[in-house]
Design an enzyme around this catalytic site. Sequence first.
Site, mmCIF file in Angstrom:
data_model
loop_
_atom_site.group_PDB
_atom_site.id
_atom_site.type_symbol
_atom_site.label_atom_id
_atom_site.label_comp_id
_atom_site.label_asym_id
_atom_site.label_seq_id
_atom_site.Cartn_x
_atom_site.Cartn_y
_atom_site.Cartn_z
ATOM 1 N N TRP A 115 0.835 -1.206 0.000
ATOM 2 C CA TRP A 115 0.000 0.000 0.000
ATOM 3 C C TRP A 115 0.866 1.251 0.000
ATOM 4 C CZ3 TRP A 115 -0.262 4.075 3.423
ATOM 5 C CH2 TRP A 115 -1.350 4.945 3.295
ATOM 6 N N HIS A 116 2.026 1.169 0.644
ATOM 7 C CA HIS A 116 2.876 2.350 0.779
ATOM 8 C C HIS A 116 3.560 2.750 -0.518
ATOM 9 C CE1 HIS A 116 2.381 1.519 5.089
ATOM 10 N NE2 HIS A 116 2.708 2.778 5.263
ATOM 11 N N GLY A 117 3.717 1.839 -1.445
ATOM 12 C CA GLY A 117 4.360 2.252 -2.685
ATOM 13 C C GLY A 117 4.741 1.098 -3.577
#
Length: 486
Positions: free
Chosen positions: A325-327
């Site tokens: 989700w973060h990248g």
Amino acid sequence: MLFNSIEFTIFLPTVFLLYWFVLNKSLKLQNALLLAASYVFYGWWDYRFLSLIVFSTILDYSIGRALLKEERQSIRKVLLWSSIVVNLGFLGFFKYYNFFLDNFVAAFTFFGKEISTSSLNIILPVGISFYTFQTLSYTIDVYKRKLTPETNFIAFASFVSFFPQLVAGPIERATNLLPQFSKTRRFSYSKAIDGMRQILWGLFKKIVIADNCARLANLIFNNYETYNGSTLVLGAIFFTFQIYGDFSGYSDIAIGTSRLFGFDLKRNFAYPYFSRDIAEFWRRWHISLSTWFRDYLYIPLGGSRGGLTMKLRNTFIIFLVSGFWHGANWTFIVWGGLNAIYFLPLLLSNKNRNHIDIIAKGKLFPSFREFIAVITTFGLTVLAWIFFRAENVTHAINYIISIFKGGLFALPNLDNYNLLLAVLSLTFIAFFLTIEWLGRENEYAIEGIQIKTGNRRILRWSFYTLIWTFIFIFSGNEQEFIYFQF
């Protein structure tokens, strides 16, 4: 628009005055003002991406209204999955298209098959991961009949785009935030003062702690080959406090700003670096995201109710997805996987719920055992943050290897200027941790300062003046918030 910018210092009081002293007689006009202000706030970066928010708003508002009228379960599922596919489709395209394309090409190359493709120069819309999850929670809760669909479009659009938490959270649930747009709001002096106090602490975290640590973390991570082991450890520690000060500082400003307008947002951080194990850390770090994944992914997958295989599967899924989700980088996936490995012994031994209350509650100091547990958990967290910060997995591994190559117990080999900056930053970190420790039983560290100082107003205002002075001194080093890229 940045919270720590000149533009925001003009924007916020302007909206505040219009909201409470011009439009205070009409809830509809107040909501319309918040909607317009939110679009201005977001469009300050790139007005073109406003169309994505508007489209997502119209889509989920319409699906919510359709779910209200539809009783056939098969049609309700189609409506739900339409929202999920479209919203995650936009998120996947803007955030992960090139990642999947590059790894697809790399996989074929590994097996000796050369294929040619061209990556797209895609600009990631600020905050898309946050408002996408916020609107998804609305559709899912309406589908599950936990929430009555909103019929007022302005109220719903204001919920989706609410400017304090639009671009970096907290990720609000529709069940908490949306009903607040339908209730009459009265100005509360005490609530506004409390909001200003939390904004002050958030600005201190961002400008004094995070931005100063960022200068050293960036220097050391970008030139790790030239530094000895002790300097590399310092670099990892500086990033550890950079990301905490940056992200929790944003959350404090967002929650405090919301309070100025009569809204209550959920807490997003609860002193995570005082955690005694990694399970407690994840109950205290980015709470709105971890609980979102718990409620909408982990529990639907079966949670920890099944056998050992299901527990292992679900644990790794939740942490790997959280990392992704973060990248679009393998470093985030490795970071998630590493946290899953940390978590597994606690889960398998049924000790993952051992520490619910804050450490040393009602006491000034922790026990020796608690102190060792905190230091151990902090060390594991620092190690994981190296992968989060590194440009790629190779960079992270080489960084860790370099720590032990030499000079781990020597003085940091920084030049005089950066050594002085490091000492100054460590001093601020020590001051920051002291205030956080003393205020750890409150929602945010300086919430209870009025109680602690009693009627000694001079002490309270001396403290505020000191914090403002630090903020003013370092305010020239304006940097974007880290989580804008997520």
